[in-house]
Write an enzyme that holds these catalytic residues in place. Structure first.
Site, PDB file in Angstrom:
ATOM      1  N   GLY A  10      -4.719   2.190   7.769  1.00  0.00           N
ATOM      2  CA  GLY A  10      -4.675   2.484   6.334  1.00  0.00           C
ATOM      3  C   GLY A  10      -4.037   1.337   5.596  1.00  0.00           C
ATOM      4  O   GLY A  10      -4.047   0.194   6.073  1.00  0.00           O
ATOM      5  N   TRP A  61     -10.331   6.275   4.844  1.00  0.00           N
ATOM      6  CA  TRP A  61     -11.621   6.835   4.439  1.00  0.00           C
ATOM      7  C   TRP A  61     -12.785   5.885   4.647  1.00  0.00           C
ATOM      8  O   TRP A  61     -13.926   6.287   4.534  1.00  0.00           O
ATOM      9  CB  TRP A  61     -11.601   7.277   2.964  1.00  0.00           C
ATOM     10  CG  TRP A  61     -10.999   6.277   2.001  1.00  0.00           C
ATOM     11  CD1 TRP A  61      -9.738   6.311   1.499  1.00  0.00           C
ATOM     12  CD2 TRP A  61     -11.622   5.100   1.450  1.00  0.00           C
ATOM     13  NE1 TRP A  61      -9.519   5.232   0.679  1.00  0.00           N
ATOM     14  CE2 TRP A  61     -10.672   4.470   0.624  1.00  0.00           C
ATOM     15  CE3 TRP A  61     -12.887   4.524   1.573  1.00  0.00           C
ATOM     16  CZ2 TRP A  61     -10.933   3.301  -0.068  1.00  0.00           C
ATOM     17  CZ3 TRP A  61     -13.157   3.356   0.885  1.00  0.00           C
ATOM     18  CH2 TRP A  61     -12.187   2.757   0.070  1.00  0.00           C
ATOM     19  N   ASN A  62     -12.530   4.620   4.969  1.00  0.00           N
ATOM     20  CA  ASN A  62     -13.651   3.677   4.863  1.00  0.00           C
ATOM     21  C   ASN A  62     -14.610   3.663   6.046  1.00  0.00           C
ATOM     22  O   ASN A  62     -15.781   3.436   5.852  1.00  0.00           O
ATOM     23  CB  ASN A  62     -13.159   2.264   4.520  1.00  0.00           C
ATOM     24  CG  ASN A  62     -12.162   1.749   5.508  1.00  0.00           C
ATOM     25  OD1 ASN A  62     -11.347   2.499   6.010  1.00  0.00           O
ATOM     26  ND2 ASN A  62     -12.217   0.480   5.806  1.00  0.00           N
ATOM     27  N   GLU A 101      -5.199  -7.465  -2.034  1.00  0.00           N
ATOM     28  CA  GLU A 101      -6.376  -6.812  -1.465  1.00  0.00           C
ATOM     29  C   GLU A 101      -7.050  -5.948  -2.533  1.00  0.00           C
ATOM     30  O   GLU A 101      -6.441  -5.025  -3.074  1.00  0.00           O
ATOM     31  CB  GLU A 101      -5.955  -5.923  -0.282  1.00  0.00           C
ATOM     32  CG  GLU A 101      -7.145  -5.299   0.416  1.00  0.00           C
ATOM     33  CD  GLU A 101      -6.740  -4.377   1.556  1.00  0.00           C
ATOM     34  OE1 GLU A 101      -5.799  -3.581   1.393  1.00  0.00           O
ATOM     35  OE2 GLU A 101      -7.395  -4.442   2.613  1.00  0.00           O
ATOM     36  N   CYS A 104     -11.377  -3.405   5.890  1.00  0.00           N
ATOM     37  CA  CYS A 104     -10.085  -4.075   6.039  1.00  0.00           C
ATOM     38  C   CYS A 104     -10.294  -5.561   6.298  1.00  0.00           C
ATOM     39  O   CYS A 104      -9.495  -6.381   5.917  1.00  0.00           O
ATOM     40  CB  CYS A 104      -9.319  -3.432   7.180  1.00  0.00           C
ATOM     41  SG  CYS A 104     -10.299  -3.309   8.667  1.00  0.00           S
ATOM     42  N   GLU A 143      -2.891  -0.617  11.932  1.00  0.00           N
ATOM     43  CA  GLU A 143      -3.991  -1.489  11.492  1.00  0.00           C
ATOM     44  C   GLU A 143      -4.024  -1.378   9.979  1.00  0.00           C
ATOM     45  O   GLU A 143      -4.371  -0.330   9.445  1.00  0.00           O
ATOM     46  CB  GLU A 143      -5.336  -1.013  12.069  1.00  0.00           C
ATOM     47  CG  GLU A 143      -5.404  -0.989  13.571  1.00  0.00           C
ATOM     48  CD  GLU A 143      -5.514  -2.363  14.196  1.00  0.00           C
ATOM     49  OE1 GLU A 143      -5.559  -3.371  13.456  1.00  0.00           O
ATOM     50  OE2 GLU A 143      -5.522  -2.437  15.432  1.00  0.00           O
ATOM     51  N   LEU A 144      -3.668  -2.469   9.292  1.00  0.00           N
ATOM     52  CA  LEU A 144      -3.401  -2.350   7.848  1.00  0.00           C
ATOM     53  C   LEU A 144      -4.366  -3.198   7.013  1.00  0.00           C
ATOM     54  O   LEU A 144      -5.473  -3.476   7.433  1.00  0.00           O
ATOM     55  CB  LEU A 144      -1.937  -2.693   7.598  1.00  0.00           C
ATOM     56  CG  LEU A 144      -0.947  -1.889   8.464  1.00  0.00           C
ATOM     57  CD1 LEU A 144       0.476  -2.333   8.255  1.00  0.00           C
ATOM     58  CD2 LEU A 144      -1.092  -0.399   8.265  1.00  0.00           C
ATOM     59  N   LYS A 149      -5.643  13.174  12.026  1.00  0.00           N
ATOM     60  CA  LYS A 149      -5.612  13.572  10.614  1.00  0.00           C
ATOM     61  C   LYS A 149      -6.409  12.555   9.806  1.00  0.00           C
ATOM     62  O   LYS A 149      -5.948  11.451   9.541  1.00  0.00           O
ATOM     63  CB  LYS A 149      -4.179  13.645  10.078  1.00  0.00           C
ATOM     64  CG  LYS A 149      -4.140  14.407   8.763  1.00  0.00           C
ATOM     65  CD  LYS A 149      -3.146  13.893   7.758  1.00  0.00           C
ATOM     66  CE  LYS A 149      -3.530  12.609   7.104  1.00  0.00           C
ATOM     67  NZ  LYS A 149      -4.692  12.661   6.205  1.00  0.00           N
TER      68      LYS A 149
HETATM   69  P1  NAD Z   1      -3.947   5.014   2.837  1.00  0.00           P
HETATM   70  O1  NAD Z   1      -2.813   4.255   3.411  1.00  0.00           O
HETATM   71  O2  NAD Z   1      -3.825   5.550   1.473  1.00  0.00           O
HETATM   72  O3  NAD Z   1      -4.259   6.296   3.757  1.00  0.00           O
HETATM   73  C1  NAD Z   1      -4.479   6.183   5.134  1.00  0.00           C
HETATM   74  C2  NAD Z   1      -4.171   7.518   5.782  1.00  0.00           C
HETATM   75  O4  NAD Z   1      -2.788   7.797   5.663  1.00  0.00           O
HETATM   76  C3  NAD Z   1      -4.891   8.705   5.169  1.00  0.00           C
HETATM   77  O5  NAD Z   1      -5.273   9.604   6.189  1.00  0.00           O
HETATM   78  C4  NAD Z   1      -3.820   9.328   4.292  1.00  0.00           C
HETATM   79  O6  NAD Z   1      -4.003  10.703   4.063  1.00  0.00           O
HETATM   80  C5  NAD Z   1      -2.599   9.103   5.150  1.00  0.00           C
HETATM   81  N1  NAD Z   1      -1.328   9.144   4.435  1.00  0.00           N
HETATM   82  C6  NAD Z   1      -1.078   9.031   3.114  1.00  0.00           C
HETATM   83  N2  NAD Z   1       0.256   9.095   2.881  1.00  0.00           N
HETATM   84  C7  NAD Z   1       0.847   9.222   4.093  1.00  0.00           C
HETATM   85  C8  NAD Z   1       2.202   9.304   4.522  1.00  0.00           C
HETATM   86  N3  NAD Z   1       3.231   9.287   3.664  1.00  0.00           N
HETATM   87  N4  NAD Z   1       2.451   9.391   5.845  1.00  0.00           N
HETATM   88  C9  NAD Z   1       1.433   9.411   6.734  1.00  0.00           C
HETATM   89  N5  NAD Z   1       0.132   9.347   6.384  1.00  0.00           N
HETATM   90  C10 NAD Z   1      -0.159   9.255   5.079  1.00  0.00           C
HETATM   91  O7  NAD Z   1      -5.206   4.079   3.031  1.00  0.00           O
HETATM   92  P2  NAD Z   1      -6.712   4.375   2.561  1.00  0.00           P
HETATM   93  O8  NAD Z   1      -6.729   4.239   1.080  1.00  0.00           O
HETATM   94  O9  NAD Z   1      -7.242   5.611   3.170  1.00  0.00           O
HETATM   95  O10 NAD Z   1      -7.491   3.172   3.271  1.00  0.00           O
HETATM   96  C11 NAD Z   1      -7.624   1.938   2.697  1.00  0.00           C
HETATM   97  C12 NAD Z   1      -6.669   0.952   3.316  1.00  0.00           C
HETATM   98  O11 NAD Z   1      -6.822   0.938   4.735  1.00  0.00           O
HETATM   99  C13 NAD Z   1      -6.912  -0.473   2.897  1.00  0.00           C
HETATM  100  O12 NAD Z   1      -5.684  -1.097   2.568  1.00  0.00           O
HETATM  101  C14 NAD Z   1      -7.517  -1.139   4.113  1.00  0.00           C
HETATM  102  O13 NAD Z   1      -7.315  -2.493   4.214  1.00  0.00           O
HETATM  103  C15 NAD Z   1      -6.891  -0.389   5.218  1.00  0.00           C
HETATM  104  N6  NAD Z   1      -7.737  -0.438   6.411  1.00  0.00           N
HETATM  105  C16 NAD Z   1      -7.339  -1.184   7.475  1.00  0.00           C
HETATM  106  C17 NAD Z   1      -8.128  -1.272   8.611  1.00  0.00           C
HETATM  107  C18 NAD Z   1      -7.701  -2.086   9.798  1.00  0.00           C
HETATM  108  O14 NAD Z   1      -8.241  -1.907  10.879  1.00  0.00           O
HETATM  109  N7  NAD Z   1      -6.758  -2.978   9.659  1.00  0.00           N
HETATM  110  C19 NAD Z   1      -9.333  -0.592   8.651  1.00  0.00           C
HETATM  111  C20 NAD Z   1      -9.715   0.150   7.549  1.00  0.00           C
HETATM  112  C21 NAD Z   1      -8.891   0.231   6.438  1.00  0.00           C
END
Ligand code: NAD
Length: 490
Positions: free
Chosen positions: A230, A153-154, A383, A286, A252-253, A177
């Protein structure tokens, strides 16, 4: 008729609602009000999108030349620029990020499509030499197929484009998605696909209120590659799901990136870089530079400078021209940030500035926070994904590097020094995918980005960002027309 914005998914070139007819409302974190009605897709919508992506891959898109694909990418990039204001508004309504930051991001976003349009026409095979002169061998780079793109979402459109632009350049088709917390701008982007002349089914977008539906996409047997941004916890699940189909996956985590400040650094510049690293975007990036590792001789002065600047940060309406920090993007994230602040106090952190919610503004506001902590404190190790800087001290270079690398993450980091030798030396020793020297939070389409250790797998952007969307095929051509001993190899 509701005055909420009504948005549609994109499947097979058609704007559609969910097959079930269900919808959910997206909340604006600044007003606390719903602002848009979003289709609540389910596994059957994912199935339809994957089928549409496959049909497009096997159809017109698969037959298009790289030059044709490049023209589509350029038109899409231009359309994003022309629609930057609308797309930026959708992102701000979804996430509470600053309008001026999102407008800047959207104005730059077309550059990703233009960059990968160029690379599309530069995808080349090779002609490797072989020991047997009776063969000519050449390699072909071919698209991997249908790609699942799952985004957080960010910065939904930026992080989506890091996947979609190279995927389309390679000749893949995609099912995107977005996060349930910020689905609006991706649906706004979907409205531009047809205008760009991209055939139906090449780009599909499915929204859902439940993250688990993303699990169905990641594990889908009709998908050939998974690209995810995510959290680390979800990324590991997505990685397992992809591996069950032996699909390649890029992840990318999360991160907990260090900013190492030496006593010879320009402390004003370092303070500004710390603000950019952890308070811009309300710390919800991130790459947030959330761990300050500062030489003991300059700790007090640097912390004073950062705390002073933090105290001047203007919180408020993300659309306000003077606003510098908006709210935290959603309720669960707000609770998470406040939880970390309580833990930090319980563990004995010194609050140099902030340390609490800002209740006077409504919405999910948290004060920009500067803490002096111990290296073992939770807030220094985990984090937070919010506007919280945790500072520790060091006395020599080895200790600084040890502290910087003492984390499961390895996404980014920075070193602040005027000593050119030391700058490069430390950059080489930090175990992270990106290190800035005397800078923070700069990215470009041409520069690889991604994580070491638990921060991810693979790279996005640059030439490295195209590779995961390509297969390599070796073609052997027998040149003599003769026959050979069928029981020997080669
Ligand atoms: P999240 O992992 O909760 O969700 C990410 C995506 O995964 C969403 O679209 C969500 O609906 C989906 N999702 C949820 N459960 C799932 C499953 N079981 N299988 C497949 N998809 C699923 O993360 P968030 O809260 O949306 O984002 C924040 C996180 O993302 C932070 O930890 C941040 O560091 C990371 N992030 C990383 C980068 C990068 O480039 N490394 C960039 C931005 C954000």
């Amino acid at each position: 008729m509701s005055d909420l914005e009504q948005l549609q998914m994109l499947i097979g070139g058609k704007p559609v609602g969910a097959i079930s007819g269900k919808t959910f409302e997206s909340e604006n974190p600044y007003t606390g009000q719903s602002w848009a009605v979003i289709p609540d897709g389910d596994t059957d919508d994912i199935d339809a999108a994957v089928a549409a992506a496959r049909a497009a891959f096997d159809g017109e898109w698969g037959a298009m030349t790289p030059f044709g694909r490049a023209a589509c990418l350029r038109r899409l990039g231009d359309l994003i620029t022309q629609n930057a204001e609308r797309l930026a508004r959708l992102e701000v309504n979804d996430s509470g990020k600053l309008y001026r930051e999102m407008l800047g991001q959207l104005n730059a976003l077309g550059g990703w499509y233009h960059y990968y349009a160029g690379l599309a026409t530069a995808i080349e095979g090779t002609q490797p030499p072989v020991p047997n002169p009776n063969y000519l061998v050449y390699t072909r780079r071919e698209p991997v197929g249908v790609v699942a793109c799952i985004t957080p979402w960010n910065s939904p459109l930026l992080l989506m484009s890091w996947k979609v632009a190279p995927a389309l350049a390679a000749g893949c088709t995609v099912v995107v998605k977005p996060s349930e917390h910020a689905p609006g701008s991706t649906l706004g982007f979907a409205e531009l696909i047809e205008q760009a002349g991209i055939p139906a089914g090449v780009v599909n977008v499915v929204t859902t209120a439940r993250g688990e539906v993303g699990g169905h996409l990641a594990a889908h047997p009709g998908v050939d590659k998974v690209a995810f941004t995510g959290s680390t916890a979800t990324g590991i699940k997505v990685g397992h799901a992809a591996m069950d189909n032996l699909n390649p996956v890029t992840l990318e985590l999360g991160g907990k990136s260090p900013q190492v400040v030496f006593p010879d650094a320009d402390l004003q510049a370092a303070a500004n870089g710390l603000v950019a690293g952890v308070f811009a975007a309300t710390g919800q990036t991130c790459m947030a530079g959330s761990r300050l590792i500062v030489h003991a001789d300059v700790h007090d002065e640097l912390v004073r400078l950062v705390a002073e600047r933090a105290s001047q940060i203007v919180l408020g309406d993300p659309f306000g021209e003077d606003t510098e920090m908006g709210p935290v993007a959603n309720g669960p994230q707000y609770e998470k940030v406040l939880g970390y602040l309580s833990t930090a106090k319980e563990e004995g952190a010194t609050v140099e500035y902030g340390g609490a919610a800002e209740d006077s503004l409504g919405g999910y506001f948290v004060r920009p926070t500067v803490l002096s902590v111990k290296p073992t404190d939770t807030v220094f190790r985990e984090e937070v994904f919010g506007p919280v800087l945790a500072a520790v001290t060091f006395t020599d270079e080895d200790e600084a590097v040890k502290l910087a690398n003492d984390t499961p993450y390895g996404l980014a980091g920075a070193v602040w020094t005027k000593d050119i030798h030391r700058g490069h030396r430390i950059a080489a020793r930090i175990r992270a995918g990106t290190v800035w020297i005397n800078a923070y939070r700069a990215v470009a389409p041409s520069v690889p980005f991604g994580g070491y250790k638990m921060s991810g797998l693979g790279r996005e952007n640059g030439h490295a960002g195209l590779d995961p969307y390509l297969e390599t095929k070796s073609v052997w051509v027998e040149l003599t027309g003769g026959t050979r001993d069928p029981f020997t190899l080669g």
